[in-house]
Scaffold this active site. Structure first.
Site, PDB file in Angstrom:
ATOM      1  N   THR A  63     -16.238  20.023 -12.407  1.00  0.00           N
ATOM      2  CA  THR A  63     -17.004  21.283 -13.079  1.00  0.00           C
ATOM      3  C   THR A  63     -17.968  22.015 -12.131  1.00  0.00           C
ATOM      4  O   THR A  63     -18.233  23.143 -12.559  1.00  0.00           O
ATOM      5  CB  THR A  63     -17.752  20.760 -14.193  1.00  0.00           C
ATOM      6  OG1 THR A  63     -18.955  19.908 -13.621  1.00  0.00           O
ATOM      7  CG2 THR A  63     -17.303  19.943 -14.950  1.00  0.00           C
TER       8      THR A  63
ATOM      9  N   LYS B 149     -18.941   7.710 -17.217  1.00  0.00           N
ATOM     10  CA  LYS B 149     -18.746   6.956 -15.714  1.00  0.00           C
ATOM     11  C   LYS B 149     -20.052   7.439 -14.762  1.00  0.00           C
ATOM     12  O   LYS B 149     -20.422   6.770 -14.049  1.00  0.00           O
ATOM     13  CB  LYS B 149     -17.554   6.900 -15.229  1.00  0.00           C
ATOM     14  CG  LYS B 149     -16.399   5.985 -15.866  1.00  0.00           C
ATOM     15  CD  LYS B 149     -14.918   6.300 -15.228  1.00  0.00           C
ATOM     16  CE  LYS B 149     -14.689   5.668 -13.889  1.00  0.00           C
ATOM     17  NZ  LYS B 149     -13.191   5.910 -13.590  1.00  0.00           N
TER      18      LYS B 149
ATOM     19  N   TYR C  74     -22.251  11.855 -23.803  1.00  0.00           N
ATOM     20  CA  TYR C  74     -23.220  12.564 -22.937  1.00  0.00           C
ATOM     21  C   TYR C  74     -24.892  11.969 -23.077  1.00  0.00           C
ATOM     22  O   TYR C  74     -25.333  11.689 -22.165  1.00  0.00           O
ATOM     23  CB  TYR C  74     -23.377  13.986 -23.352  1.00  0.00           C
ATOM     24  CG  TYR C  74     -24.279  14.940 -22.239  1.00  0.00           C
ATOM     25  CD1 TYR C  74     -24.017  14.822 -21.000  1.00  0.00           C
ATOM     26  CD2 TYR C  74     -25.542  15.650 -22.786  1.00  0.00           C
ATOM     27  CE1 TYR C  74     -24.752  15.712 -19.982  1.00  0.00           C
ATOM     28  CE2 TYR C  74     -26.202  16.200 -21.931  1.00  0.00           C
ATOM     29  CZ  TYR C  74     -25.867  16.349 -20.392  1.00  0.00           C
ATOM     30  OH  TYR C  74     -26.905  17.028 -19.583  1.00  0.00           O
TER      31      TYR C  74
END
Length: 323
Positions: free
Chosen positions: A36, A92, A146
């Protein structure tokens, strides 16, 4: 010269932190796997002798040669579009990634600051949110990947602090905005500005009564800098307590951009927080910090940045990346 590793260094917040620590005279090592992140955010630093970039996934073993004094762990997808699309990688980087950073810090005798988030509070039942509030989180909902990654990250960090005596700091970041955000990345501000630039209607999810509190990136970076150099190991909220409804915010964007877009409404996503406002009492007392940039000034700077991008990026950034 102090040496600092910044994971997620090519991202929105990471790149601004790279700028700040280069300016402060640190030798900065940025690490990012570019899922990202974007090298355009840090390309202006490549020519500097006190800056290095490593393309690497922190979920895998990390090695940094030589001395290391500080680690800032900012590697993580942070927008709903990203973490809903790459949920496993999100978990992760918040588990294996923080474990690797803490292990490296222990070997190097470095201080670690981790980027947590207001999402640890979930859809809060306490308002405004204080650091001693434990949150209201759905661990198996779509946002759980998240939220729980950040909650685990805090727990792992505190375990290293209490068990190994590692110097650790935890910042809980509330909604932040500014240059280098990705347009239409799922976060409300770049989504609204991107839609305005492209002449599209502004999309509000829900009825627009939900609230957010927006902090300009320069203020956030100052708070993080002060926290890193403090001696306080427990979580600290960093954000701007100026609260606004999403509907009012859409009206501000329309006025700022001088557009005449309509506002359209869609269903509110599952577990979307109804309220967001930081209690920054601890930041004021411990760090002597509070935000300086008001929303009107910050929005003007942010809009000018996006408006001056090549127009093809207005549309390029609107496409969802494939993972």
């Amino acid at each position: 010269m102090k040496r600092i590793l910044i994971t997620g260094g090519a991202g929105f917040l990471g790149s601004h932190l790279c700028d700040r620590f280069v300016k402060e005279g640190y030798h900065v090592m940025a690490m990012d796997n570019l899922i990202t992140g974007d090298l355009r955010n840090i390309e202006h630093l490549f020519k500097l002798p006190n800056f290095e970039f490593y393309q690497h996934d922190v979920s895998k073993f990390i090695h940094v040669p030589g001395e290391l004094h500080y680690i800032l762990h900012f590697a993580s997808p942070a927008s709903p579009i990203d973490y809903l699309k790459i949920p496993i990688q999100t978990l992760k980087v918040g588990s294996l990634g923080i474990h690797n950073c803490l292990g490296l810090a222990r070997v190097k005798n470095a201080r670690v600051l981790i980027a947590s988030t207001s999402e640890v509070y979930g859809d809060p039942q306490v308002h405004p949110q204080t650091e001693d509030y434990w949150g209201h989180v759905n661990p198996v909902g779509p946002r759980g990947v998240y939220d729980e990654a950040k909650r685990f990250q805090e727990a792992m960090t505190m375990a290293y602090h209490t068990y190994h005596g590692l110097e650790t700091r935890i910042v809980r970041i509330f909604n932040t905005y500014g240059p280098r955000m990705r347009l239409n990345d799922g976060r409300v501000l770049p989504a609204f500005i991107g839609q305005a630039l492209r002449g599209e209607d502004l999309t509000i999810f829900g009825d627009g009564s939900q609230t957010r509190s927006f902090c300009y990136v320069d203020d956030l970076v100052e708070g993080i800098y002060r926290l890193l150099l403090s001696d306080y190991p427990n979580p600290v909220n960093i954000g701007n307590p100026s609260e606004i409804t999403i509907k009012e915010f859409a009206e501000e964007i329309i006025k700022l951009t001088g557009t005449d877009q309509k506002v359209v409404y869609k269903d509110l996503p599952k577990d979307d927080p109804k309220q967001r406002q930081p209690d920054i009492t601890k930041a004021k007392e411990i760090l002597g910090w509070e935000p300086k940039v008001d929303r009107a000034e910050g929005l003007k700077k942010t809009y000018e940045y996006f408006k001056n991008l090549p127009q093809e990026r207005w549309f390029e950034e609107a496409k969802h990346r494939e993972f």
